[in-house]
Design a protein around this motif. Structure first.
Motif, PDB file in Angstrom:
ATOM      1  N   PRO A   1       0.859  -1.193   0.000  1.00  0.00           N
ATOM      2  CA  PRO A   1       0.000   0.000   0.000  1.00  0.00           C
ATOM      3  C   PRO A   1       0.889   1.234   0.000  1.00  0.00           C
ATOM      4  O   PRO A   1       1.892   1.297   0.703  1.00  0.00           O
ATOM      5  CB  PRO A   1      -0.797  -0.129   1.287  1.00  0.00           C
TER       6      PRO A   1
ATOM      7  N   ARG B   1       0.269   4.208   1.035  1.00  0.00           N
ATOM      8  CA  ARG B   1       0.123   5.218   2.079  1.00  0.00           C
ATOM      9  C   ARG B   1       1.040   4.951   3.265  1.00  0.00           C
ATOM     10  O   ARG B   1       1.250   5.806   4.094  1.00  0.00           O
ATOM     11  CB  ARG B   1      -1.311   5.250   2.570  1.00  0.00           C
TER      12      ARG B   1
ATOM     13  N   SER C   1     -20.660 -11.860   5.249  1.00  0.00           N
ATOM     14  CA  SER C   1     -19.928 -12.420   4.122  1.00  0.00           C
ATOM     15  C   SER C   1     -19.790 -11.369   3.026  1.00  0.00           C
ATOM     16  O   SER C   1     -18.848 -11.410   2.250  1.00  0.00           O
ATOM     17  CB  SER C   1     -20.644 -13.664   3.600  1.00  0.00           C
ATOM     18  N   ALA C   2     -20.710 -10.411   2.977  1.00  0.00           N
ATOM     19  CA  ALA C   2     -20.666  -9.426   1.898  1.00  0.00           C
ATOM     20  C   ALA C   2     -19.671  -8.304   2.160  1.00  0.00           C
ATOM     21  O   ALA C   2     -19.134  -7.734   1.226  1.00  0.00           O
ATOM     22  CB  ALA C   2     -22.058  -8.844   1.672  1.00  0.00           C
TER      23      ALA C   2
ATOM     24  N   ARG D   1     -16.885  -8.435   4.368  1.00  0.00           N
ATOM     25  CA  ARG D   1     -15.598  -8.769   5.011  1.00  0.00           C
ATOM     26  C   ARG D   1     -14.405  -8.352   4.137  1.00  0.00           C
ATOM     27  O   ARG D   1     -13.375  -7.942   4.677  1.00  0.00           O
ATOM     28  CB  ARG D   1     -15.528 -10.259   5.354  1.00  0.00           C
ATOM     29  N   ILE D   2     -14.554  -8.448   2.826  1.00  0.00           N
ATOM     30  CA  ILE D   2     -13.435  -8.080   1.955  1.00  0.00           C
ATOM     31  C   ILE D   2     -13.180  -6.571   1.948  1.00  0.00           C
ATOM     32  O   ILE D   2     -12.049  -6.142   2.168  1.00  0.00           O
ATOM     33  CB  ILE D   2     -13.656  -8.630   0.525  1.00  0.00           C
ATOM     34  N   PRO D   3     -14.223  -5.736   1.733  1.00  0.00           N
ATOM     35  CA  PRO D   3     -13.963  -4.288   1.804  1.00  0.00           C
ATOM     36  C   PRO D   3     -13.379  -3.861   3.151  1.00  0.00           C
ATOM     37  O   PRO D   3     -12.462  -3.039   3.187  1.00  0.00           O
ATOM     38  CB  PRO D   3     -15.349  -3.670   1.600  1.00  0.00           C
TER      39      PRO D   3
ATOM     40  N   ALA E   1      -9.816  -4.836   3.226  1.00  0.00           N
ATOM     41  CA  ALA E   1      -9.002  -4.037   2.302  1.00  0.00           C
ATOM     42  C   ALA E   1      -8.769  -2.623   2.821  1.00  0.00           C
ATOM     43  O   ALA E   1      -7.681  -2.081   2.664  1.00  0.00           O
ATOM     44  CB  ALA E   1      -9.682  -3.990   0.929  1.00  0.00           C
ATOM     45  N   ASN E   2      -9.783  -2.024   3.450  1.00  0.00           N
ATOM     46  CA  ASN E   2      -9.608  -0.633   3.873  1.00  0.00           C
ATOM     47  C   ASN E   2      -9.037  -0.504   5.284  1.00  0.00           C
ATOM     48  O   ASN E   2      -8.982   0.589   5.833  1.00  0.00           O
ATOM     49  CB  ASN E   2     -10.928   0.156   3.735  1.00  0.00           C
TER      50      ASN E   2
ATOM     51  N   GLN F   1      -7.244 -12.146  -3.586  1.00  0.00           N
ATOM     52  CA  GLN F   1      -7.759 -10.973  -2.900  1.00  0.00           C
ATOM     53  C   GLN F   1      -7.383 -10.942  -1.420  1.00  0.00           C
ATOM     54  O   GLN F   1      -7.429  -9.889  -0.806  1.00  0.00           O
ATOM     55  CB  GLN F   1      -9.297 -10.974  -3.050  1.00  0.00           C
TER      56      GLN F   1
ATOM     57  N   MET G   1      -8.466 -15.129   7.888  1.00  0.00           N
ATOM     58  CA  MET G   1      -8.101 -14.339   6.713  1.00  0.00           C
ATOM     59  C   MET G   1      -7.412 -13.043   7.119  1.00  0.00           C
ATOM     60  O   MET G   1      -7.726 -12.468   8.162  1.00  0.00           O
ATOM     61  CB  MET G   1      -9.375 -14.041   5.928  1.00  0.00           C
TER      62      MET G   1
ATOM     63  N   ARG H   1      -4.991  -9.408   5.245  1.00  0.00           N
ATOM     64  CA  ARG H   1      -4.685  -8.700   4.006  1.00  0.00           C
ATOM     65  C   ARG H   1      -3.566  -9.410   3.265  1.00  0.00           C
ATOM     66  O   ARG H   1      -2.644  -9.950   3.869  1.00  0.00           O
ATOM     67  CB  ARG H   1      -4.256  -7.258   4.312  1.00  0.00           C
ATOM     68  N   ARG H   2      -3.632  -9.351   1.931  1.00  0.00           N
ATOM     69  CA  ARG H   2      -2.553  -9.960   1.160  1.00  0.00           C
ATOM     70  C   ARG H   2      -1.398  -8.955   1.031  1.00  0.00           C
ATOM     71  O   ARG H   2      -1.573  -7.759   1.270  1.00  0.00           O
ATOM     72  CB  ARG H   2      -3.044 -10.404  -0.210  1.00  0.00           C
ATOM     73  N   GLY H   3      -0.242  -9.461   0.645  1.00  0.00           N
ATOM     74  CA  GLY H   3       0.899  -8.587   0.420  1.00  0.00           C
ATOM     75  C   GLY H   3       1.458  -7.979   1.702  1.00  0.00           C
ATOM     76  O   GLY H   3       1.956  -6.860   1.692  1.00  0.00           O
TER      77      GLY H   3
END
Lengths: 307, 240
Positions: free
Chosen positions: A3, A5, A93-94, A96-98, A101-102, A121, A235, A237-239
């Motif tokens: 990232p 930032r 479930s809808a 969790r990814i956002p 990510a944020n 992701q 789970m 964050r990746r990277g």
């Protein structure tokens, strides 16, 4: 992909005169964020029994939550933060990814399937559970295997990997099943219970929970044939290799310790809150194997060694 | 933001091994359009009928129509969906309940009926308002010409009243399209449900919902354009 930032944030933090300890200066990513805020945020679910759910005292509890808390203990030691605060942030479930990510949540402690498509992701800690998709039906219906479902109505939960699997099997084997989709697991069970569907396809552990919690547990049966094998993972964050390594190390230490059996027994072999239901779900052989040799592979084939 | 963007996701094969992810969304759009259109036709027919009754002279027609309107207007749509889908079959005799559950496309039928009733209550209020707006002098004039009450409604009040309320009816039409997304809670794989499925399988959340948003926007813009044409064609000379 780092990232962008982060250097900015670090520079700001340093500029603000926050006293970093020598060890913390090399920290990057999530570890740096945890150190800076003295808080780690766990994404938890409110209805994934017994992995991650709300009890009657409005606490988030479960097998995944327990394992995450052990990971937090490991991070406390590594970052020298004895008073690290743990915030619980409910996710669905809808979202969790956002939220992952944020940066709202740092670890997702639920019942999330680890697969290769999703690894584009997100990153996953070493597999903590292995489920098989199976069919559940009423004993009176005489449905034992998928072949018995020809032309009948099957219910699956929206957006689950089982939905995907059953759609595929329906095509492949030409079963001509009418697949109805329910919004969530309780509703899937409601469809089966009220006779809107002849069978429900779902993860075997979820089915065990539904049977144990139903009005007449004796009415239902689960098919012996496993339609798929899926690993569940915590789970993140990746990277962010440094954070992943810290989490993996802490989790593997738990897997090696005596404590793991206790944690497993607490949630799968003993009565659990809030209603004292017992799932009677002995540890599957495939899980035992993967706890002995931890892996975060997202390929189901890696888990098929032991049926 | 640590997010892996992949706009190419829509052209990848979806898990069913037949359609692409775009195909999944378009199939959802099909259900959305089918549900919204059927529910809209039902809502118009019922709404005009109930709205007419609501404007009739006398206490009883108004009480009946008001009862209907309040019943469907004051219960949240989501709750109504659940009542129709899960509760109604349990209240009926067992055989009838089972027959209802075994219907093909049960969630589509239920969603259409539920949305039709819900929207018809709102249409009824608007229709009654339209009739009231033109009734004051037109009604007396028509009666003075010797028309029966039924003729007054058929030839004067409804044709004029409905034209006046076309703009709010357009809003209601848009509401039906958007409200159809509530049907995902009873298992209808409409557009929002499809977007959710795409994000669940692929974890490409933002792409899936961006696409759904754009599709909803296009559908609603097309609806507005169509209604504008109808409004222009049917506009009253010199206003109401």
């Amino acid at each position: 992909m780092k990232p962008l930032r982060l250097p900015v944030i670090l520079a700001c933090a340093a500029f603000a005169g926050l006293a970093f300890q020598a060890s913390a200066q090399e920290l990057t990513g999530t570890l740096a964020k945890i150190k800076r805020t003295n808080t780690i945020t766990l994404g938890v679910r409110d209805g994934s029994v017994p992995f991650s759910y709300l009890d009657d005292k409005q606490h988030y509890i479960g097998y995944s939550v327990d394992l995450c808390m052990r990971v937090v203990d490991g991070l406390k030691k590594q970052l020298a933060l004895p008073n690290l605060k743990v915030a619980m942030n409910p996710v669905t479930s809808a979202n969790r990814i956002p939220l992952m990510a944020n940066g709202t949540i740092d670890l997702e402690c639920g019942s999330t399937t680890n697969n290769l498509e999703r690894q584009q992701q997100a990153a996953f800690a070493p597999t903590m559970f292995i489920i098989s998709a199976r069919l559940m039906s009423k004993k009176s219906s005489g449905i034992i295997s998928l072949a018995d479902m020809k032309g009948k109505t099957l219910v699956v939960t929206a957006g689950t990997t089982t939905q995907k699997l059953m759609t595929m099997l329906n095509q492949e084997r030409g079963l001509g099943m009418n697949i109805v989709v329910a919004k969530d697991h309780p509703e899937s069970f409601l469809m089966l219970e009220t006779g809107r569907a002849a069978a429900e396809a779902n993860d075997d552990i979820l089915l065990a929970a539904q049977i144990a919690g139903s009005k007449n547990p004796g009415d239902y049966q689960t098919s012996p044939e496993a339609l798929s094998v899926e690993p569940y993972g915590i789970m993140m964050r990746r990277g962010d290799p440094a954070f992943k390594q810290a989490v993996d190390t802490a989790l593997k230490r738990v897997y090696r310790s005596e404590e793991f059996e206790k944690i497993y027994a607490r949630w799968f072999l003993q009565p659990i809150p809030p209603r004292g239901i017992n799932l009677h779900f002995p540890m599957p052989a495939a899980l035992r194997a993967v706890i002995a040799n931890p892996t975060d592979s997202g390929d189901p084939a890696a888990y098929r060694t032991i049926k | 933001m640590n997010y892996h963007w992949n706009w190419g996701i829509f052209f990848q094969l979806s898990p069913d091994g037949v359609h692409t992810y775009l195909g999944t969304l378009l199939a959802g759009l099909g259900w959305t359009v089918a549900t919204a259109l059927s529910a809209w036709l039902m809502a118009l027919a019922l709404g005009i009928a109930v709205g007419t009754v609501r404007s009739l002279p006398g206490a009883w027609p108004q009480r009946l129509a008001s009862g209907y309107v309040e019943l469907f207007r004051n219960i949240p749509l989501l709750v109504q969906m659940f009542l129709w889908f899960f509760v109604l079959p349990e209240l009926l005799p067992v055989a009838a309940g089972d027959a209802l559950k075994a219907l093909p496309n049960a969630s589509f039928l239920t969603a259409t009926i539920c949305l039709g009733f819900f929207t018809s209550a709102r249409v009824a209020v608007q229709v009654a308002a339209g009739i009231d707006a033109v009734a004051a002098c037109h009604k007396l004039a028509a009666r003075a010409l010797g028309m029966r009450l039924s003729q007054v409604y058929r030839f004067v009040l409804l044709p004029l009243g409905l034209r006046i309320v076309l703009p709010p009816l357009t809003s209601e039409f848009l509401n039906v399209i958007k409200n159809s997304s509530v049907a995902l809670t009873i298992g209808l794989m409409e557009l929002t449900a499809s977007a959710r499925a795409v994000q669940e399988f692929s974890f490409q959340v933002f792409e899936a919902f961006t696409a759904a948003t754009v599709i909803y926007l296009l559908v609603n813009l097309a609806t507005v354009t169509l209604m504008r044409v109808i409004e222009r064609r049917t506009a009253l000379v010199g206003g109401a």
